[in-house]
Scaffold this active site. Structure first.
Site, PDB file in Angstrom:
ATOM      1  N   ASN A 154       0.802  -1.232   0.000  1.00 32.79           N
ATOM      2  CA  ASN A 154       0.000   0.000   0.000  1.00 32.79           C
ATOM      3  C   ASN A 154       0.834   1.282   0.000  1.00 32.79           C
ATOM      4  O   ASN A 154       0.349   2.321  -0.432  1.00 32.79           O
ATOM      5  CB  ASN A 154      -1.020  -0.006   1.142  1.00 32.79           C
ATOM      6  CG  ASN A 154      -0.381   0.032   2.501  1.00 32.79           C
ATOM      7  OD1 ASN A 154       0.715  -0.480   2.697  1.00 32.79           O
ATOM      8  ND2 ASN A 154      -1.056   0.635   3.452  1.00 32.79           N
ATOM      9  N   GLY A 229       2.956  -4.961   7.570  1.00 31.48           N
ATOM     10  CA  GLY A 229       1.928  -5.752   6.893  1.00 31.48           C
ATOM     11  C   GLY A 229       0.813  -6.083   7.866  1.00 31.48           C
ATOM     12  O   GLY A 229       0.587  -5.364   8.840  1.00 31.48           O
ATOM     13  N   GLU A 251       5.143  -3.377  12.147  1.00 33.62           N
ATOM     14  CA  GLU A 251       4.093  -2.362  11.962  1.00 33.62           C
ATOM     15  C   GLU A 251       2.927  -3.035  11.274  1.00 33.62           C
ATOM     16  O   GLU A 251       3.082  -3.567  10.169  1.00 33.62           O
ATOM     17  CB  GLU A 251       4.613  -1.194  11.105  1.00 33.62           C
ATOM     18  CG  GLU A 251       5.621  -0.318  11.802  1.00 33.62           C
ATOM     19  CD  GLU A 251       5.101   0.313  13.080  1.00 33.62           C
ATOM     20  OE1 GLU A 251       3.872   0.393  13.278  1.00 33.62           O
ATOM     21  OE2 GLU A 251       5.936   0.714  13.911  1.00 33.62           O
ATOM     22  N   CYS A 285      -2.854   1.776   6.726  1.00 33.76           N
ATOM     23  CA  CYS A 285      -2.937   1.302   8.104  1.00 33.76           C
ATOM     24  C   CYS A 285      -3.437   2.424   8.995  1.00 33.76           C
ATOM     25  O   CYS A 285      -4.060   2.211  10.022  1.00 33.76           O
ATOM     26  CB  CYS A 285      -1.566   0.843   8.574  1.00 33.76           C
ATOM     27  SG  CYS A 285      -0.328   2.130   8.387  1.00 33.76           S
ATOM     28  N   GLU A 383     -10.154  -4.525  10.962  1.00 36.86           N
ATOM     29  CA  GLU A 383      -9.605  -3.681   9.900  1.00 36.86           C
ATOM     30  C   GLU A 383     -10.223  -4.079   8.562  1.00 36.86           C
ATOM     31  O   GLU A 383     -10.129  -5.234   8.148  1.00 36.86           O
ATOM     32  CB  GLU A 383      -8.077  -3.864   9.832  1.00 36.86           C
ATOM     33  CG  GLU A 383      -7.434  -2.947   8.819  1.00 36.86           C
ATOM     34  CD  GLU A 383      -5.929  -3.145   8.704  1.00 36.86           C
ATOM     35  OE1 GLU A 383      -5.478  -4.283   8.483  1.00 36.86           O
ATOM     36  OE2 GLU A 383      -5.196  -2.145   8.824  1.00 36.86           O
ATOM     37  N   GLU A 462       9.353   3.117  13.926  1.00 31.78           N
ATOM     38  CA  GLU A 462      10.025   3.441  12.673  1.00 31.78           C
ATOM     39  C   GLU A 462      10.065   4.958  12.483  1.00 31.78           C
ATOM     40  O   GLU A 462       9.416   5.707  13.202  1.00 31.78           O
ATOM     41  CB  GLU A 462       9.278   2.794  11.506  1.00 31.78           C
ATOM     42  CG  GLU A 462       9.349   1.278  11.550  1.00 31.78           C
ATOM     43  CD  GLU A 462       9.138   0.648  10.193  1.00 31.78           C
ATOM     44  OE1 GLU A 462      10.129   0.491   9.471  1.00 31.78           O
ATOM     45  OE2 GLU A 462       7.994   0.301   9.877  1.00 31.78           O
TER      46      GLU A 462
HETATM   47  P1  NAD Z   1       0.619  -8.954   4.336  1.00 32.23           P
HETATM   48  O1  NAD Z   1       0.823  -9.210   5.780  1.00 32.23           O
HETATM   49  O2  NAD Z   1      -0.223  -9.889   3.563  1.00 32.23           O
HETATM   50  O3  NAD Z   1       2.029  -8.925   3.578  1.00 32.23           O
HETATM   51  C1  NAD Z   1       3.088  -8.060   3.983  1.00 32.23           C
HETATM   52  C2  NAD Z   1       4.395  -8.629   3.470  1.00 32.23           C
HETATM   53  O4  NAD Z   1       4.688  -9.855   4.150  1.00 32.23           O
HETATM   54  C3  NAD Z   1       4.392  -8.965   1.979  1.00 32.23           C
HETATM   55  O5  NAD Z   1       5.648  -8.645   1.434  1.00 32.23           O
HETATM   56  C4  NAD Z   1       4.159 -10.468   1.988  1.00 32.23           C
HETATM   57  O6  NAD Z   1       4.603 -11.109   0.822  1.00 32.23           O
HETATM   58  C5  NAD Z   1       4.966 -10.884   3.202  1.00 32.23           C
HETATM   59  N1  NAD Z   1       4.597 -12.188   3.782  1.00 32.23           N
HETATM   60  C6  NAD Z   1       3.418 -12.835   3.687  1.00 32.23           C
HETATM   61  N2  NAD Z   1       3.462 -13.989   4.395  1.00 32.23           N
HETATM   62  C7  NAD Z   1       4.699 -14.060   4.956  1.00 32.23           C
HETATM   63  C8  NAD Z   1       5.353 -14.996   5.806  1.00 32.23           C
HETATM   64  N3  NAD Z   1       4.739 -16.083   6.219  1.00 32.23           N
HETATM   65  N4  NAD Z   1       6.619 -14.737   6.192  1.00 32.23           N
HETATM   66  C9  NAD Z   1       7.251 -13.601   5.813  1.00 32.23           C
HETATM   67  N5  NAD Z   1       6.693 -12.672   4.998  1.00 32.23           N
HETATM   68  C10 NAD Z   1       5.424 -12.899   4.572  1.00 32.23           C
HETATM   69  O7  NAD Z   1       0.061  -7.439   4.215  1.00 32.23           O
HETATM   70  P2  NAD Z   1      -0.369  -6.652   2.910  1.00 32.23           P
HETATM   71  O8  NAD Z   1      -1.693  -7.159   2.438  1.00 32.23           O
HETATM   72  O9  NAD Z   1       0.755  -6.584   1.938  1.00 32.23           O
HETATM   73  O10 NAD Z   1      -0.547  -5.160   3.499  1.00 32.23           O
HETATM   74  C11 NAD Z   1      -1.708  -4.711   4.127  1.00 32.23           C
HETATM   75  C12 NAD Z   1      -1.530  -4.724   5.628  1.00 32.23           C
HETATM   76  O11 NAD Z   1      -0.384  -3.946   5.979  1.00 32.23           O
HETATM   77  C13 NAD Z   1      -2.689  -4.085   6.377  1.00 32.23           C
HETATM   78  O12 NAD Z   1      -3.037  -4.887   7.477  1.00 32.23           O
HETATM   79  C14 NAD Z   1      -2.123  -2.753   6.856  1.00 32.23           C
HETATM   80  O13 NAD Z   1      -2.739  -2.246   8.013  1.00 32.23           O
HETATM   81  C15 NAD Z   1      -0.701  -3.104   7.086  1.00 32.23           C
HETATM   82  N6  NAD Z   1       0.135  -1.894   7.058  1.00 32.23           N
HETATM   83  C16 NAD Z   1       0.632  -1.431   8.250  1.00 32.23           C
HETATM   84  C17 NAD Z   1       1.399  -0.264   8.274  1.00 32.23           C
HETATM   85  C18 NAD Z   1       1.955   0.269   9.568  1.00 32.23           C
HETATM   86  O14 NAD Z   1       2.940   1.014   9.517  1.00 32.23           O
HETATM   87  N7  NAD Z   1       1.397  -0.064  10.712  1.00 32.23           N
HETATM   88  C19 NAD Z   1       1.668   0.428   7.081  1.00 32.23           C
HETATM   89  C20 NAD Z   1       1.132  -0.083   5.896  1.00 32.23           C
HETATM   90  C21 NAD Z   1       0.383  -1.251   5.901  1.00 32.23           C
END
Ligand code: NAD
Length: 482
Positions: A154, A229, A251, A285, A383, A462
């Site tokens: 995102n 994520g 995060e 997020c 969420e 961060e």
């Molecule tokens: P996601 O958790 O599906 O993926 C995040 C990353 O982790 C990707 O690169 C993915 O390929 C990787 N990943 C997936 N499974 C993994 C595993 N088992 N081991 C290691 N890596 C793995 O999240 P998304 O759909 O890409 O992003 C959306 C989410 O991110 C939302 O929940 C949002 O709130 C969060 N987000 C948080 C912040 C923050 O700073 N708090 C900022 C942006 C997004």
């Protein structure tokens, strides 16, 4: 659309590999006939080679003096600035946000990189008093080793930059694993750092999914994992890393409230809601996803909110008249629809939106949506990660705070009031890491710590200086006179 498909490769030990591999194919979310990028769906073996390259490069990079490391990051910031428009257009094409939001994201990445570059001259410790005579005491910092930067789709420019920049300035080497939904923007970012003059192996890039991520999390040479994520994946990473005591910085998700009290400037409060709930198509997020409004002004707020929501123009983010882009893919669109459909079934009322807009068949569009809910509804607790705002009426600030804090997350929060006493009650009692008064409740400025409470974050913050606590370890030194 007629634009070229970008062939992304991995960067391992200073060499680009597997350009042309198409295990990952990324389509434009505003027009699924446009193939934006292909990238390798890399193996655990690819990840291992990148980790080994980062470990080898670490031995020299840690000896490069910090101001020199900072200068390379500053050069990367300048290069990114010179390509701001090109990178913003690519970001819109790949992720979907409107171009003005993409420019804002790139600008934020530049600001954070500039701030991090200066850490090269601020990486100090402390001089402290002795407990016994003739001993001189100080602390000094050293890098933790090769680190993994695992990022979501995102904010595919800003988030990798705010991990890579401080990691490098602190003397660590990095293996990046971007989201498979945004390989092209991640590749541009890494190319820019490479062009700024990093030695081979200092920054590596491996495209792929959970297989690559899993290898990074479990490999003994990776000493820290900076992850952004979902909470589910973040928790799994935390548990796996704990088995070998690797550092983690997580995060994750949010369910951010904006409280509006009876004495608020209602126009400004509603303007803020529209920005924070529907900006970036609600895929932040930090997006506001709950409007918690004192009953006395609820009808006035709702009326203005509906008028503002109606005025939002949904469509492809590269058109100047459009004010909200598509969702990132079909899966996320289905998830958002599921939340709204279940809310209806649970007795919530859709005030506006709650459907796919007419006449936009080429992409993953959803109308900006306001749902009148009770705090216990699923949609008011989980969420949603889309343009959906829950509207909740409360009697007073005490009830507003109880409702605001009654979720698992605690990332951002905002309040609109002209009463300074109530504003400070809110600052004191709200469970959130990033707080705004009379401002949209999004993240913060580029030098302010970024992160939250409860299921939203774990470990050192961060973005601000606190991130140094993740990317370095401290040595406490005691020198006795000989
Ligand atoms: P996601 O958790 O599906 O993926 C995040 C990353 O982790 C990707 O690169 C993915 O390929 C990787 N990943 C997936 N499974 C993994 C595993 N088992 N081991 C290691 N890596 C793995 O999240 P998304 O759909 O890409 O992003 C959306 C989410 O991110 C939302 O929940 C949002 O709130 C969060 N987000 C948080 C912040 C923050 O700073 N708090 C900022 C942006 C997004």
């Amino acid at each position: 659309m007629g634009e070229k498909t970008i062939q992304c490769g991995n960067l391992i030990g200073g060499k680009w590999e597997q350009r042309g591999a198409n295990g990952i194919t990324r389509l434009n979310p505003a027009n699924i006939r446009d193939v934006v990028a292909t990238a390798p769906d890399s193996s655990a073996e690819d990840a291992r080679r990148a980790i080994e390259a980062a470990a080898e490069a670490f031995q020299r990079w840690r000896r490069t003096i910090p101001p020199e490391r900072g200068k390379i990051v500053l050069r990367a910031a300048q290069l990114l600035e010179s390509r701001l428009e090109e990178v913003a257009q690519l970001l819109t094409r790949e992720e979907g946000k409107i171009v003005s939001e993409s420019r804002g994201e790139v600008k934020r990445a530049i600001d954070i990189m500039e701030y991090a570059a200066g850490m090269g001259r601020r990486l100090g410790g402390q001089t402290l008093p002795t407990e016994v005579p003739n001993v001189f005491c100080f602390t000094t910092r050293q890098p933790i080793g090769p680190v993994a930067a695992i990022s979501p789709w995102n904010f595919p420019v800003a988030i990798p930059c705010w991990k890579i920049a401080p990691a490098l300035v602190c003397g660590n080497t990095v293996v990046c694993k971007p989201s498979p939904l945004t390989p092209a923007t991640a590749t541009r970012v890494v190319e820019i750092f490479e062009e700024a003059g990093l030695p081979p192996g200092v920054l590596n890039l491996v495209h792929g999914g959970a297989q690559v991520g899993g290898e990074l999390v479990n490999h003994p040479l990776i000493r820290g994992i900076s992850f952004t994520g979902s909470t589910k994946v973040g928790m799994a990473i935390h548990m796996a890393a704990a088995r070998r005591l690797a550092k983690v910085q997580l995060e994750m998700g949010g369910k951010n409230p904006q409280i509006i009290l009876r004495d608020a400037d209602l126009d400004s409060a509603v303007k803020s809601l529209l920005t924070a709930a529907f900006g970036a198509t609600g895929q932040r997020c930090s997006a506001t996803s709950r409007a918690i409004v004192e009953r006395k002004v609820a009808a006035q707020v709702a009326e203005r909110l509906v008028a503002g929501t109606k005025a939002i123009r949904v469509g492809p983010g590269d058109r100047p008249e459009i004010t909200m882009g598509p969702l990132v893919d079909e899966l996320r669109l289905r998830e958002v629809k599921g939340f709204v459909d279940r809310a209806r079934a649970q007795g919530a009322t859709v005030v506006i939106g709650g459907c796919e807009p007419e006449g936009l068949r080429d992409g993953h569009y959803y109308a900006p949506t306001v749902v009148d809910v009770r705090p216990e509804h699923e949609i008011a607790r989980e969420e949603v990660f889309g343009p959906v705002l829950s509207f909740i009426e409360v009697d007073d600030i005490e009830e507003a705070l109880t409702v605001a804090n009654a979720v698992d997350y605690g990332l951002c929060a905002s309040i609109f009031t002209r009463d300074i006493g109530r504003a400070f009650t809110f600052i004191d009692k709200i469970d959130a890491g990033m707080i705004h008064v009379n401002r949209p409740g999004l993240g913060g400025f580029s030098h302010m710590p970024f992160g939250g409470f409860k299921y939203s974050s774990y470990g050192a913050r961060e973005v601000g200086d606190d991130t140094i606590n993740f990317y370095t370890d401290i040595k406490s030194v005691h020198i006795q006179e000989a």
